[in-house]
Design a protein around this motif. Structure first.
Motif, PDB file in Angstrom:
ATOM      1  N   ASP A  13       0.824  -1.203   0.000  1.00  0.00           N
ATOM      2  CA  ASP A  13       0.000   0.000   0.000  1.00  0.00           C
ATOM      3  C   ASP A  13       0.861   1.257   0.000  1.00  0.00           C
ATOM      4  O   ASP A  13       0.496   2.269  -0.599  1.00  0.00           O
ATOM      5  N   ALA A  14       2.040   1.197   0.626  1.00  0.00           N
ATOM      6  CA  ALA A  14       2.939   2.350   0.630  1.00  0.00           C
ATOM      7  C   ALA A  14       3.460   2.616  -0.780  1.00  0.00           C
ATOM      8  O   ALA A  14       3.542   3.768  -1.223  1.00  0.00           O
ATOM      9  N   ALA A  15       3.828   1.556  -1.488  1.00  0.00           N
ATOM     10  CA  ALA A  15       4.313   1.710  -2.858  1.00  0.00           C
ATOM     11  C   ALA A  15       3.213   2.256  -3.757  1.00  0.00           C
ATOM     12  O   ALA A  15       3.457   3.125  -4.616  1.00  0.00           O
ATOM     13  N   GLU A  16       2.003   1.770  -3.558  1.00  0.00           N
ATOM     14  CA  GLU A  16       0.878   2.251  -4.365  1.00  0.00           C
ATOM     15  C   GLU A  16       0.574   3.714  -4.059  1.00  0.00           C
ATOM     16  O   GLU A  16       0.239   4.494  -4.963  1.00  0.00           O
ATOM     17  N   ASN A  17       0.676   4.085  -2.792  1.00  0.00           N
ATOM     18  CA  ASN A  17       0.451   5.484  -2.421  1.00  0.00           C
ATOM     19  C   ASN A  17       1.481   6.396  -3.071  1.00  0.00           C
ATOM     20  O   ASN A  17       1.156   7.501  -3.524  1.00  0.00           O
ATOM     21  N   ARG A  18       2.715   5.930  -3.105  1.00  0.00           N
ATOM     22  CA  ARG A  18       3.770   6.736  -3.737  1.00  0.00           C
ATOM     23  C   ARG A  18       3.470   6.945  -5.212  1.00  0.00           C
ATOM     24  O   ARG A  18       3.582   8.066  -5.726  1.00  0.00           O
ATOM     25  N   GLU A  19       3.071   5.889  -5.905  1.00  0.00           N
ATOM     26  CA  GLU A  19       2.730   6.014  -7.326  1.00  0.00           C
ATOM     27  C   GLU A  19       1.527   6.918  -7.528  1.00  0.00           C
ATOM     28  O   GLU A  19       1.467   7.687  -8.483  1.00  0.00           O
ATOM     29  N   SER A  20       0.560   6.823  -6.617  1.00  0.00           N
ATOM     30  CA  SER A  20      -0.621   7.685  -6.706  1.00  0.00           C
ATOM     31  C   SER A  20      -0.232   9.149  -6.532  1.00  0.00           C
ATOM     32  O   SER A  20      -0.745  10.032  -7.228  1.00  0.00           O
ATOM     33  N   LEU A  21       0.680   9.402  -5.606  1.00  0.00           N
ATOM     34  CA  LEU A  21       1.145  10.770  -5.371  1.00  0.00           C
ATOM     35  C   LEU A  21       1.894  11.318  -6.583  1.00  0.00           C
ATOM     36  O   LEU A  21       1.699  12.477  -6.973  1.00  0.00           O
ATOM     37  N   LEU A  22       2.731  10.487  -7.188  1.00  0.00           N
ATOM     38  CA  LEU A  22       3.486  10.932  -8.355  1.00  0.00           C
ATOM     39  C   LEU A  22       2.552  11.218  -9.522  1.00  0.00           C
ATOM     40  O   LEU A  22       2.701  12.223 -10.229  1.00  0.00           O
ATOM     41  N   ALA A  23       1.577  10.344  -9.726  1.00  0.00           N
ATOM     42  CA  ALA A  23       0.617  10.554 -10.811  1.00  0.00           C
ATOM     43  C   ALA A  23      -0.199  11.817 -10.565  1.00  0.00           C
ATOM     44  O   ALA A  23      -0.439  12.613 -11.489  1.00  0.00           O
ATOM     45  N   ALA A  24      -0.609  12.024  -9.320  1.00  0.00           N
ATOM     46  CA  ALA A  24      -1.379  13.214  -8.980  1.00  0.00           C
ATOM     47  C   ALA A  24      -0.535  14.475  -9.153  1.00  0.00           C
ATOM     48  O   ALA A  24      -1.013  15.496  -9.653  1.00  0.00           O
ATOM     49  N   ALA A  25       0.728  14.409  -8.736  1.00  0.00           N
ATOM     50  CA  ALA A  25       1.613  15.574  -8.843  1.00  0.00           C
ATOM     51  C   ALA A  25       1.848  15.959 -10.297  1.00  0.00           C
ATOM     52  O   ALA A  25       1.877  17.153 -10.636  1.00  0.00           O
ATOM     53  N   ARG A  26       2.001  14.973 -11.180  1.00  0.00           N
ATOM     54  CA  ARG A  26       2.184  15.284 -12.605  1.00  0.00           C
ATOM     55  C   ARG A  26       0.985  16.048 -13.137  1.00  0.00           C
ATOM     56  O   ARG A  26       1.129  17.017 -13.889  1.00  0.00           O
ATOM     57  N   LEU A  62       8.984  17.497  -6.701  1.00  0.00           N
ATOM     58  CA  LEU A  62       9.158  18.065  -8.039  1.00  0.00           C
ATOM     59  C   LEU A  62      10.401  17.490  -8.715  1.00  0.00           C
ATOM     60  O   LEU A  62      10.384  17.177  -9.912  1.00  0.00           O
ATOM     61  N   LEU A  63      11.486  17.325  -7.955  1.00  0.00           N
ATOM     62  CA  LEU A  63      12.710  16.743  -8.498  1.00  0.00           C
ATOM     63  C   LEU A  63      12.466  15.326  -9.011  1.00  0.00           C
ATOM     64  O   LEU A  63      12.961  14.939 -10.073  1.00  0.00           O
ATOM     65  N   GLU A  64      11.705  14.567  -8.268  1.00  0.00           N
ATOM     66  CA  GLU A  64      11.394  13.192  -8.675  1.00  0.00           C
ATOM     67  C   GLU A  64      10.647  13.179 -10.007  1.00  0.00           C
ATOM     68  O   GLU A  64      10.946  12.385 -10.900  1.00  0.00           O
ATOM     69  N   ILE A  65       9.681  14.062 -10.142  1.00  0.00           N
ATOM     70  CA  ILE A  65       8.876  14.109 -11.369  1.00  0.00           C
ATOM     71  C   ILE A  65       9.729  14.549 -12.551  1.00  0.00           C
ATOM     72  O   ILE A  65       9.679  13.962 -13.636  1.00  0.00           O
ATOM     73  N   VAL A  66      10.511  15.601 -12.360  1.00  0.00           N
ATOM     74  CA  VAL A  66      11.352  16.125 -13.434  1.00  0.00           C
ATOM     75  C   VAL A  66      12.389  15.089 -13.860  1.00  0.00           C
ATOM     76  O   VAL A  66      12.620  14.875 -15.061  1.00  0.00           O
ATOM     77  N   THR A  67      13.015  14.449 -12.895  1.00  0.00           N
ATOM     78  CA  THR A  67      14.041  13.444 -13.206  1.00  0.00           C
ATOM     79  C   THR A  67      13.442  12.285 -13.982  1.00  0.00           C
ATOM     80  O   THR A  67      13.995  11.849 -15.001  1.00  0.00           O
ATOM     81  N   THR A  68      12.324  11.772 -13.519  1.00  0.00           N
ATOM     82  CA  THR A  68      11.665  10.654 -14.193  1.00  0.00           C
ATOM     83  C   THR A  68      11.252  11.036 -15.606  1.00  0.00           C
ATOM     84  O   THR A  68      11.449  10.268 -16.554  1.00  0.00           O
ATOM     85  N   GLY A  69      10.697  12.237 -15.736  1.00  0.00           N
ATOM     86  CA  GLY A  69      10.258  12.692 -17.056  1.00  0.00           C
ATOM     87  C   GLY A  69      11.418  12.875 -18.016  1.00  0.00           C
ATOM     88  O   GLY A  69      11.345  12.473 -19.182  1.00  0.00           O
ATOM     89  N   ALA A  70      12.492  13.474 -17.550  1.00  0.00           N
ATOM     90  CA  ALA A  70      13.655  13.706 -18.409  1.00  0.00           C
ATOM     91  C   ALA A  70      14.289  12.384 -18.843  1.00  0.00           C
ATOM     92  O   ALA A  70      14.694  12.233 -20.002  1.00  0.00           O
ATOM     93  N   ARG A  71      14.344  11.428 -17.938  1.00  0.00           N
ATOM     94  CA  ARG A  71      14.899  10.121 -18.295  1.00  0.00           C
ATOM     95  C   ARG A  71      14.019   9.418 -19.321  1.00  0.00           C
ATOM     96  O   ARG A  71      14.517   8.742 -20.232  1.00  0.00           O
ATOM     97  N   ARG A  72      12.708   9.568 -19.179  1.00  0.00           N
ATOM     98  CA  ARG A  72      11.794   8.947 -20.138  1.00  0.00           C
ATOM     99  C   ARG A  72      11.991   9.546 -21.525  1.00  0.00           C
ATOM    100  O   ARG A  72      12.049   8.827 -22.527  1.00  0.00           O
ATOM    101  N   VAL A  73      12.103  10.866 -21.594  1.00  0.00           N
ATOM    102  CA  VAL A  73      12.326  11.526 -22.875  1.00  0.00           C
ATOM    103  C   VAL A  73      13.661  11.099 -23.478  1.00  0.00           C
ATOM    104  O   VAL A  73      13.758  10.805 -24.673  1.00  0.00           O
ATOM    105  N   ALA A  74      14.704  11.072 -22.645  1.00  0.00           N
ATOM    106  CA  ALA A  74      16.036  10.684 -23.130  1.00  0.00           C
ATOM    107  C   ALA A  74      16.018   9.266 -23.690  1.00  0.00           C
ATOM    108  O   ALA A  74      16.603   8.992 -24.746  1.00  0.00           O
ATOM    109  N   THR A  75      15.336   8.366 -22.998  1.00  0.00           N
ATOM    110  CA  THR A  75      15.255   6.981 -23.456  1.00  0.00           C
ATOM    111  C   THR A  75      14.495   6.881 -24.768  1.00  0.00           C
ATOM    112  O   THR A  75      14.885   6.146 -25.682  1.00  0.00           O
ATOM    113  N   ALA A  76      13.403   7.639 -24.882  1.00  0.00           N
ATOM    114  CA  ALA A  76      12.580   7.589 -26.082  1.00  0.00           C
ATOM    115  C   ALA A  76      13.313   8.130 -27.305  1.00  0.00           C
ATOM    116  O   ALA A  76      13.077   7.681 -28.432  1.00  0.00           O
ATOM    117  N   LEU A  77      14.213   9.104 -27.098  1.00  0.00           N
ATOM    118  CA  LEU A  77      14.883   9.746 -28.225  1.00  0.00           C
ATOM    119  C   LEU A  77      16.277   9.206 -28.510  1.00  0.00           C
ATOM    120  O   LEU A  77      16.876   9.571 -29.518  1.00  0.00           O
TER     121      LEU A  77
END
Length: 227
Positions: A13-26, A62-77
């Motif tokens: 449930d803690a892991a799911e809450n973290r994912e929910s928070l990240l999705a909500a923050a985005r 915010l750092l977590e979201i930005v880092t994850t997003g930038a890595r996703r873009v870098a991987t995709a390109l």
């Protein structure tokens, strides 16, 4: 003397809450980059205390979201390539747009906000690819040669950001933005607007996919964000 027990995996449930928070923050930060942690918690259906159980403060989230997003873009390109440097630049512009157009506000925060240097480091390979394409284009005569590679590469990057920024203030559909990103990129490196349009239309690899998801502008109407 007892042997220390191995660290346990976080409760499910803690892991799911973290994912929910990240999705909500985005979602919340893309709607309002200055939104509070309370707004994020409310969007996730959790308490403010739950946020602090995962992130020390708003900046860490915010750092977590930005880092994850930038890595996703870098991987995709990272796999974007083409023997024609003009096509390669257009593909980079197109793929970049498609990766970030659904989170346009957050993308601008990532590259122009306080975490810009962090984002730039993560996207270093993409910038290197842009510079390499420009150097090849100048060498084969397909791109302007009156500007140094580095300066022209920065102008290409700035142009992509201008298209992204304009689309946050004035409605621009996913397919329309994709084409505009390519047109503006090709214009910066030396093609006229008619020439750029003809170039894009004549390259199947630059065509918008025949089967796509519903336009993001329509999707946004169904999103739920805090008032």
């Amino acid at each position: 003397m007892s042997t220390p027990s191995p660290s346990r995996a976080p409760r499910r449930d803690a892991a799911e809450n973290r994912e929910s928070l990240l999705a909500a923050a985005r979602l919340v930060f893309n709607h309002d980059p200055s939104a509070s942690l309370e707004a994020v918690a409310a969007q996730a259906g959790l308490s403010r205390r739950s946020v602090y159980g995962h992130f020390a403060n708003r900046e860490e989230l915010l750092l977590e979201i930005v880092t994850t997003g930038a890595r996703r873009v870098a991987t995709a390109l990272e796999s974007v390539t083409h023997p024609d440097p003009l096509v390669r630049l257009a593909l980079i512009a197109s793929n970049l747009w498609r990766e970030v157009e659904s989170v346009r506000v957050m993308a601008l925060v990532a590259v122009r906000g306080p975490l810009a240097a962090h984002t730039a480091a993560t996207l270093g390979a993409i910038r290197a690819n842009v510079r390499a394409a420009i150097a090849e284009g100048q060498a084969d005569g397909s791109m302007r040669t009156d500007l140094a590679v580095g300066r022209l590469a920065r102008l290409v990057e700035d142009t992509a950001l201008v298209v992204l920024e304009d689309s946050t203030e004035h409605p621009l559909g996913a397919q329309e933005g994709d084409r505009l990103a390519m047109l503006m990129t090709l214009a910066v490196v030396g093609l006229g607007w008619r020439e750029a349009g003809t170039f894009i239309d004549g390259r199947p690899e630059l065509a918008w996919p025949a089967a796509t998801e519903p336009d993001i502008e329509s999707d946004r109407e169904t999103e739920t964000v805090p008032e």
